[in-house]
Structures are given as structure tokens and as C-alpha cells.
Scaffold this active site. Structure first.
Site, PDB file in Angstrom:
ATOM      1  N   SER A 142       0.878  -1.166   0.000  1.00 39.50           N
ATOM      2  CA  SER A 142       0.000   0.000   0.000  1.00 39.50           C
ATOM      3  C   SER A 142       0.910   1.208   0.000  1.00 39.50           C
ATOM      4  O   SER A 142       2.098   1.106   0.355  1.00 39.50           O
ATOM      5  CB  SER A 142      -0.857  -0.004   1.275  1.00 39.50           C
ATOM      6  N   TYR A 155      -1.999  -1.429  10.322  1.00 35.77           N
ATOM      7  CA  TYR A 155      -1.970  -1.515   8.856  1.00 35.77           C
ATOM      8  C   TYR A 155      -0.650  -0.961   8.317  1.00 35.77           C
ATOM      9  O   TYR A 155       0.009  -1.589   7.470  1.00 35.77           O
ATOM     10  CB  TYR A 155      -3.166  -0.719   8.309  1.00 35.77           C
TER      11      TYR A 155
HETATM   12  P1  NAD Z   1     -11.475  -6.071  -0.084  1.00 37.27           P
HETATM   13  O1  NAD Z   1     -12.039  -5.976   1.297  1.00 37.27           O
HETATM   14  O2  NAD Z   1     -12.299  -5.699  -1.253  1.00 37.27           O
HETATM   15  O3  NAD Z   1     -10.899  -7.537  -0.356  1.00 37.27           O
HETATM   16  C1  NAD Z   1     -10.157  -8.209   0.605  1.00 37.27           C
HETATM   17  C2  NAD Z   1     -10.089  -9.660   0.210  1.00 37.27           C
HETATM   18  O4  NAD Z   1      -9.355 -10.363   1.230  1.00 37.27           O
HETATM   19  C3  NAD Z   1     -11.464 -10.333   0.133  1.00 37.27           C
HETATM   20  O5  NAD Z   1     -11.463 -11.303  -0.890  1.00 37.27           O
HETATM   21  C4  NAD Z   1     -11.584 -11.009   1.501  1.00 37.27           C
HETATM   22  O6  NAD Z   1     -12.468 -12.127   1.502  1.00 37.27           O
HETATM   23  C5  NAD Z   1     -10.144 -11.438   1.691  1.00 37.27           C
HETATM   24  N1  NAD Z   1      -9.820 -11.723   3.090  1.00 37.27           N
HETATM   25  C6  NAD Z   1      -9.982 -10.939   4.180  1.00 37.27           C
HETATM   26  N2  NAD Z   1      -9.571 -11.598   5.280  1.00 37.27           N
HETATM   27  C7  NAD Z   1      -9.137 -12.820   4.862  1.00 37.27           C
HETATM   28  C8  NAD Z   1      -8.597 -13.945   5.521  1.00 37.27           C
HETATM   29  N3  NAD Z   1      -8.416 -13.972   6.869  1.00 37.27           N
HETATM   30  N4  NAD Z   1      -8.271 -15.033   4.784  1.00 37.27           N
HETATM   31  C9  NAD Z   1      -8.456 -15.048   3.436  1.00 37.27           C
HETATM   32  N5  NAD Z   1      -8.970 -13.983   2.756  1.00 37.27           N
HETATM   33  C10 NAD Z   1      -9.299 -12.897   3.476  1.00 37.27           C
HETATM   34  O7  NAD Z   1     -10.129  -5.207  -0.010  1.00 37.27           O
HETATM   35  P2  NAD Z   1      -9.214  -4.560  -1.152  1.00 37.27           P
HETATM   36  O8  NAD Z   1      -9.340  -3.106  -1.027  1.00 37.27           O
HETATM   37  O9  NAD Z   1      -9.430  -5.224  -2.446  1.00 37.27           O
HETATM   38  O10 NAD Z   1      -7.775  -4.925  -0.559  1.00 37.27           O
HETATM   39  C11 NAD Z   1      -6.924  -5.899  -1.138  1.00 37.27           C
HETATM   40  C12 NAD Z   1      -5.496  -5.602  -0.699  1.00 37.27           C
HETATM   41  O11 NAD Z   1      -5.085  -4.341  -1.214  1.00 37.27           O
HETATM   42  C13 NAD Z   1      -5.312  -5.536   0.809  1.00 37.27           C
HETATM   43  O12 NAD Z   1      -4.089  -6.121   1.172  1.00 37.27           O
HETATM   44  C14 NAD Z   1      -5.291  -4.053   1.067  1.00 37.27           C
HETATM   45  O13 NAD Z   1      -4.583  -3.728   2.237  1.00 37.27           O
HETATM   46  C15 NAD Z   1      -4.588  -3.554  -0.169  1.00 37.27           C
HETATM   47  N6  NAD Z   1      -4.829  -2.148  -0.464  1.00 37.27           N
HETATM   48  C16 NAD Z   1      -6.081  -1.669  -0.651  1.00 37.27           C
HETATM   49  C17 NAD Z   1      -6.245  -0.314  -0.925  1.00 37.27           C
HETATM   50  C18 NAD Z   1      -7.589   0.293  -1.171  1.00 37.27           C
HETATM   51  O14 NAD Z   1      -7.670   1.521  -1.245  1.00 37.27           O
HETATM   52  N7  NAD Z   1      -8.653  -0.455  -1.314  1.00 37.27           N
HETATM   53  C19 NAD Z   1      -5.139   0.528  -0.996  1.00 37.27           C
HETATM   54  C20 NAD Z   1      -3.881  -0.001  -0.782  1.00 37.27           C
HETATM   55  C21 NAD Z   1      -3.732  -1.339  -0.531  1.00 37.27           C
END
Ligand code: NAD
Length: 260
Positions: A142, A155
């Protein structure tokens, strides 16, 4: 480009992971999906993706906070597809609170899911990748792997840790055909971020659009969300021959966030 190869994307039932899984499938990779959600919807998701791109797909429900379930998932990928060629460590959760109010069980869960899970999948994937002398490890860090924000201690700590793990993985594989890199997105409009939008709307009496704009305007100079498709295209680049010598980078795609 990736036909005959297998990609395992953790947390790919939603958001960024799903976008990246689709981009890799479009390049011909077989996909092992993972993540939580409604069983019927997940079955439809991986069946439809396989049909749309003409690839084989499978699903494992490992909870990424549990090393023994991660081991079972990696064993399943080996049995089903002969191993993992592209490993995308994407599963992640967020919790927002000041350090002194931060629930200790949330700290433990964020470190386990956002950081330790990538150590476990990586240690289990590397022997097969080294044997084939080809592999791609892509860690979804991130912009919070590069800079901090208040209220996000666990985080930010986990994402900085994931950038560190990426560098060490890249060094330990430097003389092989395996590369490891991190992607550092700014705000992407997924359920993880929509929750922060909803909290802000409730706290400040804003409608959804105004709360989204307020969130972006604080941090992301472009004023636009990054999209899962854009992140998928970057993951595809990391898998390409042009990226053979891209090793250990933490590549931000953040609308200018970290440039400030
Ligand atoms: P999201 O909530 O849409 O998806 C998260 C996914 O992880 C889902 O498929 C969920 O079922 C799965 N998950 C959660 N806990 C789990 C567990 N214990 N075991 C297995 N699967 C699990 O989130 P997102 O925004 O798509 O985030 C995906 C990644 O990107 C994360 O690592 C997040 O930190 C990172 N990220 C997101 C953003 C953003 O703005 N959305 C920005 C930077 C980084």
C-alpha cells in the site's frame, strides 16, 4: 503470455485481488482463488472467470490468519496444478483507531493477515519456483508501506513490513528467474475503502459522494480512485519478460499521494 502457468491470488473474491486475478486470467494463467464470501457466489465467480478467459480455475477457502490452512491451500495448488508460478499476496483487512484505543486482537489479526500470511505463502512457493527457475511474487502492500497515516498503526506497520519482506525475497532470489516486487496503491474504491467512506459520511453528516471526495482530497492529489484494472495491468507487467530485472521495488500507483 501466461498460458500454462498458475497464479494463486489470496483474497481474490473481492476488490483488488479479483481485478488482478482477472488480468492474469486474461493472459492465460490458471487461477487459484481464495477469500471469504457466499459459497454460491464464489463458485459462480471462479466458474465464470474460467469460462470467460478459457483457463482452469479453482478455489481454496484458507483463512490467511492460520498457517496450517495456508499450508493446506499451497498443497492443494500443487496437487491441482503442479504448483504456483505467480503468487499474489493480496488478502488484507483494515481497522482504524488511535494506538491507545486499538483493540489488541485487531492488531494481531492485521499483522497475521496483511503480513505473516505472505511469509507463509512465500516460503511454501519458493522451492517450486526455484526448481522451475521461473516465478513471480507480487505483494499487495500500500502507499501505507511507504508513508504513515494516523489511526492506522497496525496496517501501516504490516505494510511497511511487507515492503521489507519483498526486498529480502528479491535478494534471496536475485540470481534466479524468480522476482519479487510490491505494489503500493493509494485509495481504490473497494469494500475496504467504502467502509471508511461510510464512517466518514456518518461522522460528518455527508452524502456518499461528498464523503468520497473528502477522503480523496486529504491524501490523493489526483482526486481520482485507482482502479483494480490498473493494478492488474501493473501485475501483468511484473509477470512479463520486460520485468525480468525488476526486483525488490515498491511501486506506488497512488494518484500522487507519496509524491507530496
Ligand atoms: P477487499 O475488502 O475488497 O478484499 C479483501 C479480500 O481479502 C477479500 O477477498 C476477503 O475475503 C479477503 N480476506 C480478508 N480476510 C481474509 C482472511 N483472513 N483469509 C483469506 N482472505 C481474506 O479489499 P481490497 O481493497 O481489495 O484490498 C486488497 C489488498 O489491497 C489488501 O491487502 C489491502 O490492504 C490492499 N490495499 C487496498 C487499498 C484500497 O484503497 N482499497 C489501498 C492499498 C492497498
Amino acid at each position: 503470455m501466461l498460458s500454462g502457468k498458475t497464479a494463486l491470488v489470496t483474497g481474490s473474491t473481492s476488490g483488488i485481488g479479483l481485478g488482478i486475478a482477472r488480468s492474469l486470467a486474461e493472459q492465460g494463467a490458471n487461477i487459484v482463488f481464495n477469500g471469504f464470501g457466499d459459497a454460491q457466489q464464489i463458485e459462480k465467480l471462479y466458474t465464470d472467470t474460467g469460462a470467460e478467459f478459457g483457463v482452469q480455475t479453482a478455489y481454496h477457502n484458507a483463512d490467511m490468519s492460520r498457517p496450517e490452512e495456508i499450508e493446506a491451500m499451497m498443497a492443494y495448488a500443487l496437487e491441482k496444478f503442479g504448483g504456483v508460478d505467480v503468487l499474489v499476496n493480496n488478502a488484507g483487512i483494515q481497522h482504524v483507531a488511535a494506538i491507545e484505543d486499538f483493540p489488541t486482537e485487531k492488531w494481531d489479526a492485521i499483522i497475521a493477515i496483511n503480513l505473516s500470511s505472505a511469509f507463509h505463502t512465500t516460503r511454501l512457493a519458493l522451492p517450486g519456483m526455484k526448481q522451475k527457475n521461473w516465478g513471480r511474487i507480487i505483494n499487495l502492500a500500500s502507499v501505507h508501506g511507504l508513508v504513515g497515516s494516523s489511526q492506522k498503526s497496525a496496517y501501516v506497520a504490516a505494510k511497511h513490513g511487507l515492503v521489507g519482506l519483498t526486498k529480502v525475497t528479491a535478494l534471496e532470489t536475485a540470481q534466479t528467474g524468480v522476482t519479487a516486487n510490491a505494489i503500493c496503491p493509494g485509495f481504490v474504491l473497494t469494500p475496504l475503502v467504502q467502509k471508511q467512506v461510510d464512517d466518514r459520511a456518518a461522522r460528518e453528516g455527508l452524502d456518499n459522494d461528498a464523503a468520497r471526495k473528502a477522503l480523496l482530497s486529504e491524501k490523493q492529489p489526483s482526486g481520482e480512485f485507482v482502479t483494480p484494472e490498473e493494478l492488474g495491468a501493473l501485475a501483468v507487467f511484473f509477470c512479463s519478460p520486460a520485468a525480468d530485472q525488476v526486483r525488490g521495488v515498491a511501486w506506488n500507483m497512488d494518484g500522487g499521494w507519496a509524491a507530496q
